[in-house]
Design a protein around this motif. Structure first.
Motif, PDB file in Angstrom:
ATOM      1  N   GLU A   1      13.245  16.921   5.304  1.00 41.15           N
ATOM      2  CA  GLU A   1      14.500  16.408   5.849  1.00 41.15           C
ATOM      3  C   GLU A   1      14.876  15.047   5.259  1.00 41.15           C
ATOM      4  OE1 GLU A   1      17.834  16.827   8.268  1.00 41.15           O
ATOM      5  OE2 GLU A   1      16.208  18.270   8.083  1.00 41.15           O
ATOM      6  N   CYS A   2      13.967  14.077   5.364  1.00 42.58           N
ATOM      7  CA  CYS A   2      14.309  12.705   4.954  1.00 42.58           C
ATOM      8  C   CYS A   2      13.603  12.247   3.678  1.00 42.58           C
ATOM      9  CB  CYS A   2      14.012  11.734   6.098  1.00 42.58           C
ATOM     10  SG  CYS A   2      12.248  11.493   6.437  1.00 42.58           S
ATOM     11  N   GLY A   3      12.595  13.004   3.229  1.00 39.57           N
ATOM     12  CA  GLY A   3      11.908  12.662   1.991  1.00 39.57           C
ATOM     13  C   GLY A   3      10.807  11.627   2.114  1.00 39.57           C
ATOM     14  N   CYS A   4      10.561  11.143   3.332  1.00 40.61           N
ATOM     15  CA  CYS A   4       9.498  10.136   3.489  1.00 40.61           C
ATOM     16  C   CYS A   4       8.118  10.795   3.406  1.00 40.61           C
ATOM     17  CB  CYS A   4       9.653   9.389   4.811  1.00 40.61           C
ATOM     18  SG  CYS A   4       9.193  10.336   6.265  1.00 40.61           S
ATOM     19  N   HIS A   5       7.094   9.990   3.184  1.00 41.50           N
ATOM     20  CA  HIS A   5       5.721  10.491   3.150  1.00 41.50           C
ATOM     21  C   HIS A   5       5.276  10.834   4.569  1.00 41.50           C
ATOM     22  CE1 HIS A   5       4.707   9.692  -1.050  1.00 41.50           C
ATOM     23  NE2 HIS A   5       5.481   8.618  -0.947  1.00 41.50           N
ATOM     24  N   ILE A   6       4.706  12.018   4.733  1.00 40.46           N
ATOM     25  CA  ILE A   6       4.141  12.424   6.018  1.00 40.46           C
ATOM     26  C   ILE A   6       2.718  11.871   6.060  1.00 40.46           C
ATOM     27  CG2 ILE A   6       3.490  14.376   7.479  1.00 40.46           C
ATOM     28  CD1 ILE A   6       5.662  16.021   5.938  1.00 40.46           C
ATOM     29  N   PRO A   7       2.356  11.166   7.132  1.00 44.11           N
ATOM     30  CA  PRO A   7       1.016  10.558   7.198  1.00 44.11           C
ATOM     31  C   PRO A   7      -0.106  11.607   7.105  1.00 44.11           C
ATOM     32  CG  PRO A   7       2.439   9.665   8.909  1.00 44.11           C
ATOM     33  CD  PRO A   7       3.168  10.820   8.291  1.00 44.11           C
ATOM     34  N   PHE A   8      -1.189  11.207   6.460  1.00 45.35           N
ATOM     35  CA  PHE A   8      -2.348  12.070   6.271  1.00 45.35           C
ATOM     36  C   PHE A   8      -2.851  12.618   7.609  1.00 45.35           C
ATOM     37  CE2 PHE A   8      -7.079  12.304   5.940  1.00 45.35           C
ATOM     38  CZ  PHE A   8      -7.149  13.439   5.152  1.00 45.35           C
ATOM     39  N   GLU A   9      -2.897  11.773   8.636  1.00 49.29           N
ATOM     40  CA  GLU A   9      -3.411  12.209   9.942  1.00 49.29           C
ATOM     41  C   GLU A   9      -2.560  13.340  10.522  1.00 49.29           C
ATOM     42  OE1 GLU A   9      -6.354  11.461  11.161  1.00 49.29           O
ATOM     43  OE2 GLU A   9      -6.648  10.193   9.416  1.00 49.29           O
ATOM     44  N   ARG A  10      -1.259  13.293  10.328  1.00 49.33           N
ATOM     45  CA  ARG A  10      -0.394  14.389  10.790  1.00 49.33           C
ATOM     46  C   ARG A  10      -0.676  15.653   9.978  1.00 49.33           C
ATOM     47  NH1 ARG A  10       3.618  16.742  13.271  1.00 49.33           N
ATOM     48  NH2 ARG A  10       5.455  17.613  12.255  1.00 49.33           N
ATOM     49  N   LEU A  11      -0.830  15.505   8.689  1.00 54.57           N
ATOM     50  CA  LEU A  11      -1.104  16.657   7.833  1.00 54.57           C
ATOM     51  C   LEU A  11      -2.465  17.273   8.141  1.00 54.57           C
ATOM     52  CD1 LEU A  11       0.359  15.260   4.510  1.00 54.57           C
ATOM     53  CD2 LEU A  11       1.277  17.166   5.857  1.00 54.57           C
TER      54      LEU A  11
ATOM     55  N   MET B   1       0.836  -1.190   0.000  1.00 59.57           N
ATOM     56  CA  MET B   1       0.000   0.000   0.000  1.00 59.57           C
ATOM     57  C   MET B   1       0.877   1.248   0.000  1.00 59.57           C
ATOM     58  SD  MET B   1      -3.162   0.821   2.509  1.00 59.57           S
ATOM     59  CE  MET B   1      -2.946   2.281   3.473  1.00 59.57           C
ATOM     60  N   SER B   2       0.518   2.225  -0.805  1.00 56.77           N
ATOM     61  CA  SER B   2       1.294   3.452  -0.938  1.00 56.77           C
ATOM     62  C   SER B   2       0.967   4.431   0.175  1.00 56.77           C
ATOM     63  CB  SER B   2       0.993   4.095  -2.299  1.00 56.77           C
ATOM     64  OG  SER B   2       1.591   5.351  -2.368  1.00 56.77           O
ATOM     65  N   ASP B   3       1.982   5.164   0.600  1.00 50.93           N
ATOM     66  CA  ASP B   3       1.785   6.198   1.609  1.00 50.93           C
ATOM     67  C   ASP B   3       1.415   7.536   0.978  1.00 50.93           C
ATOM     68  OD1 ASP B   3       4.549   4.841   3.418  1.00 50.93           O
ATOM     69  OD2 ASP B   3       2.431   4.577   3.869  1.00 50.93           O
ATOM     70  N   ALA B   4       1.405   7.595  -0.352  1.00 53.83           N
ATOM     71  CA  ALA B   4       1.098   8.842  -1.044  1.00 53.83           C
ATOM     72  C   ALA B   4      -0.351   9.245  -0.769  1.00 53.83           C
ATOM     73  CB  ALA B   4       1.328   8.678  -2.546  1.00 53.83           C
ATOM     74  N   LEU B   5      -0.582  10.537  -0.782  1.00 51.52           N
ATOM     75  CA  LEU B   5      -1.912  11.067  -0.522  1.00 51.52           C
ATOM     76  C   LEU B   5      -2.824  10.850  -1.730  1.00 51.52           C
ATOM     77  CD1 LEU B   5      -0.752  14.416   1.076  1.00 51.52           C
ATOM     78  CD2 LEU B   5      -1.745  12.472   2.292  1.00 51.52           C
ATOM     79  N   THR B   6      -4.093  10.561  -1.449  1.00 51.43           N
ATOM     80  CA  THR B   6      -5.073  10.403  -2.526  1.00 51.43           C
ATOM     81  C   THR B   6      -5.544  11.796  -2.970  1.00 51.43           C
ATOM     82  OG1 THR B   6      -6.987  10.352  -1.057  1.00 51.43           O
ATOM     83  CG2 THR B   6      -5.881   8.237  -1.495  1.00 51.43           C
ATOM     84  N   ALA B   7      -6.236  11.842  -4.093  1.00 51.17           N
ATOM     85  CA  ALA B   7      -6.776  13.111  -4.593  1.00 51.17           C
ATOM     86  C   ALA B   7      -7.762  13.708  -3.595  1.00 51.17           C
ATOM     87  CB  ALA B   7      -7.440  12.896  -5.950  1.00 51.17           C
ATOM     88  N   ASP B   8      -8.586  12.865  -2.977  1.00 52.92           N
ATOM     89  CA  ASP B   8      -9.543  13.356  -1.981  1.00 52.92           C
ATOM     90  C   ASP B   8      -8.833  13.916  -0.747  1.00 52.92           C
ATOM     91  OD1 ASP B   8     -11.758  12.747  -3.539  1.00 52.92           O
ATOM     92  OD2 ASP B   8     -12.137  10.812  -2.547  1.00 52.92           O
ATOM     93  N   GLN B   9      -7.780  13.244  -0.312  1.00 51.83           N
ATOM     94  CA  GLN B   9      -7.015  13.736   0.830  1.00 51.83           C
ATOM     95  C   GLN B   9      -6.352  15.072   0.504  1.00 51.83           C
ATOM     96  OE1 GLN B   9      -4.555  10.234   1.374  1.00 51.83           O
ATOM     97  NE2 GLN B   9      -5.726   9.598   3.185  1.00 51.83           N
ATOM     98  N   LEU B  10      -5.773  15.169  -0.688  1.00 48.90           N
ATOM     99  CA  LEU B  10      -5.147  16.432  -1.099  1.00 48.90           C
ATOM    100  C   LEU B  10      -6.163  17.566  -1.140  1.00 48.90           C
ATOM    101  CD1 LEU B  10      -2.653  15.329  -3.884  1.00 48.90           C
ATOM    102  CD2 LEU B  10      -2.091  16.530  -1.757  1.00 48.90           C
ATOM    103  N   LYS B  11      -7.363  17.283  -1.643  1.00 44.33           N
ATOM    104  CA  LYS B  11      -8.403  18.312  -1.695  1.00 44.33           C
ATOM    105  C   LYS B  11      -8.785  18.756  -0.289  1.00 44.33           C
ATOM    106  CE  LYS B  11     -13.043  19.482  -3.268  1.00 44.33           C
ATOM    107  NZ  LYS B  11     -13.053  20.545  -2.317  1.00 44.33           N
TER     108      LYS B  11
END
Length: 125
Positions: free
Chosen positions: A91-101, A1-11
């Protein structure tokens, strides 16, 4: 499963950023209005009035500076969304979790990198 944000999350995050941006702009406008010279009230002495006016100006000025810094962070986050790099730790380039964002949509660091930075700051104090 990808840690990248979905379009709905980005919106959702973009909407949060734009709402906060508008709130900050309104607060800054009010703070700047408070910095304008105020009329004296007859119920306080001239010295008290001057002290109160100076204190109010200092507080409003500091709040405006803090709001301006937050606006810069919001604009940076919105630019990162446009560039496709939003949600990656600076800093490290990892995906920041949606819940933190969701909690702090203008954050630029994952929890681990932010914790290391805070520890360094505490050690310097």
């Amino acid at each position: 499963m990808s840690d990248a944000l979905t379009a709905d999350q980005l919106k959702e995050l973009k909407d949060l950023l734009l709402t906060r941006r508008k709130e900050l702009q309104d607060e800054m406008e009010q703070n700047l209005a408070n910095l304008a010279p105020a009329e004296r009230t007859s119920s306080v002495s001239q010295d008290e009035s001057a002290r109160l006016k100076n204190l109010t100006r200092e507080v409003d000025s500091r709040l405006t500076n803090l709001d301006a810094a937050d606006l810069t962070r919001i604009d940076r986050a919105l630019e990162a969304m446009d560039e496709g790099t939003y949600g990656l730790c600076d800093e490290c380039g990892c995906h920041i979790p949606f819940e933190r964002l969701k909690i702090e949509p203008m954050t630029q660091h994952c929890v681990a990198c932010k914790s290391r930075w805070e520890q360094k700051q505490a050690a310097r104090a």
